[in-house]
Design an enzyme around this catalytic site. Sequence first.
Site, short mmCIF file in Angstrom:
data_model
loop_
_atom_site.label_atom_id
_atom_site.label_comp_id
_atom_site.label_asym_id
_atom_site.label_seq_id
_atom_site.Cartn_x
_atom_site.Cartn_y
_atom_site.Cartn_z
N GLY A 1 0.83 -1.30 0.13
CA GLY A 1 -0.07 -0.18 -0.01
C GLY A 1 0.71 1.30 -0.02
O GLY A 1 0.24 2.45 -0.46
N ASP B 1 1.13 3.21 4.59
CA ASP B 1 0.02 4.07 3.75
C ASP B 1 -0.89 4.56 4.76
O ASP B 1 -1.18 5.74 4.92
CB ASP B 1 -0.49 3.02 2.76
N ASP C 1 -4.43 2.39 11.29
CA ASP C 1 -6.21 2.17 11.37
C ASP C 1 -6.01 1.59 13.02
O ASP C 1 -6.10 2.75 13.73
CB ASP C 1 -6.77 1.32 10.40
N LYS D 1 -6.62 6.91 10.53
CA LYS D 1 -8.17 6.91 10.91
C LYS D 1 -8.38 7.48 12.13
O LYS D 1 -7.51 7.21 13.11
CB LYS D 1 -8.46 5.72 10.48
N PHE E 1 -13.46 3.09 4.49
CA PHE E 1 -12.67 2.35 3.85
C PHE E 1 -12.05 3.39 2.36
O PHE E 1 -12.82 3.45 1.44
CB PHE E 1 -13.07 0.95 3.30
N VAL E 2 -10.78 3.54 2.28
CA VAL E 2 -10.41 4.50 1.10
C VAL E 2 -9.56 3.32 0.17
O VAL E 2 -8.95 2.51 0.62
CB VAL E 2 -9.59 5.54 1.41
N ASP F 1 -5.41 -0.38 -1.88
CA ASP F 1 -6.31 -1.23 -3.02
C ASP F 1 -7.61 -1.69 -2.17
O ASP F 1 -7.76 -1.58 -1.00
CB ASP F 1 -5.44 -2.59 -3.26
N ARG G 1 -4.88 0.94 -7.12
CA ARG G 1 -3.75 1.42 -6.62
C ARG G 1 -3.49 2.71 -7.41
O ARG G 1 -2.61 3.59 -6.94
CB ARG G 1 -2.57 0.48 -6.27
P1 5GP Z 1 -4.00 -1.60 11.19
O1 5GP Z 1 -3.11 -2.76 11.35
O2 5GP Z 1 -3.40 -0.32 11.84
O3 5GP Z 1 -5.44 -1.87 11.64
O4 5GP Z 1 -4.24 -1.61 9.54
C1 5GP Z 1 -3.15 -0.85 8.81
C2 5GP Z 1 -3.23 -1.51 7.33
O5 5GP Z 1 -4.57 -1.88 7.00
C3 5GP Z 1 -2.63 -0.60 6.57
O6 5GP Z 1 -1.29 -0.78 6.39
C4 5GP Z 1 -3.42 -0.87 5.22
O7 5GP Z 1 -2.78 -1.72 4.15
C5 5GP Z 1 -4.54 -1.47 5.34
N1 5GP Z 1 -5.73 -0.45 5.63
C6 5GP Z 1 -6.34 0.02 6.99
N2 5GP Z 1 -7.44 0.87 6.41
C7 5GP Z 1 -7.51 0.74 5.13
C8 5GP Z 1 -8.29 1.33 4.15
O8 5GP Z 1 -9.32 2.09 4.56
N3 5GP Z 1 -8.14 1.15 2.61
C9 5GP Z 1 -7.07 0.33 2.46
N4 5GP Z 1 -7.22 -0.02 1.27
N5 5GP Z 1 -6.38 -0.30 3.28
C10 5GP Z 1 -6.55 -0.14 4.62
MG MG Z 2 -0.48 -1.91 4.51
#
Ligand code: 5GP
Ligand code: MG
Length: 183
Positions: A48, A104, A107, A135, A156-157, A163, A169
């Site tokens: 990402g 990227d 979350d 987020k 979700f973006v 992606d 992407r």
């Molecule tokens: P976390 O582990 O912080 O919950 O999630 C982080 C990873 O989840 C990011 O590196 C990304 O790859 C993916 N991710 C989280 N939110 C989104 C979103 O809204 N869109 C996309 N495409 N990927 C996300």
């Molecule tokens: Mg990621």
Amino acid sequence: MHDHVERVLIDRSAIADRVGALARQIAQDMAPPVGTHAEVTLVSVMTGSVVFLADLIRHLPLLLRVRLLTVSSYPGKATQSQGPRVEGLPPEDLAGHHVLVVDDILDSGKTLELVCQTIRRQNPASLRTCVLLKKQVPRQGGIEADYFGFEIPDDFVVGYGLDFDGRYRNLPDIVTLKRQVLA
Ligand code: 5GP
Ligand code: MG
């Protein structure tokens, strides 16, 4: 592809401006003290962050190396994290280096937490983190990024490297997708 887009959240010119400003801040903070050759290593979380990485490094006037780390948490059509896993071998020559993790989006924080744990095992001289997006949600274990580009709502973006099921992407803006596309 463009008819799949619901809304442009952040357009390409706002992204370009912000990435430039982020890079200036990082370059200032991570520039080696005068007369030293401290190395900077960027560890970029695939896939990402690929577009963000490409733009960011071209604005960083530092002697730097790039290492890639593949973490996957959204297999296939998932729009909820299934729990991050490091795929393949993590980079191994980080001891004594000033490391900047580039991802990227932040979350839940599980991915960044996992990546930082993996890197700390190698005793870097310092460890900082940079994400393009974060987020507005509660973070697991309270982890935050040292640098971030934009704060966004809990949608979700995709686009600018991010992606859905491996696609979108290449969209230059950060967008949300129509509900019928995500279904
Ligand atoms: P976390 O582990 O912080 O919950 O999630 C982080 C990873 O989840 C990011 O590196 C990304 O790859 C993916 N991710 C989280 N939110 C989104 C979103 O809204 N869109 C996309 N495409 N990927 C996300
Ligand atoms: Mg990621």
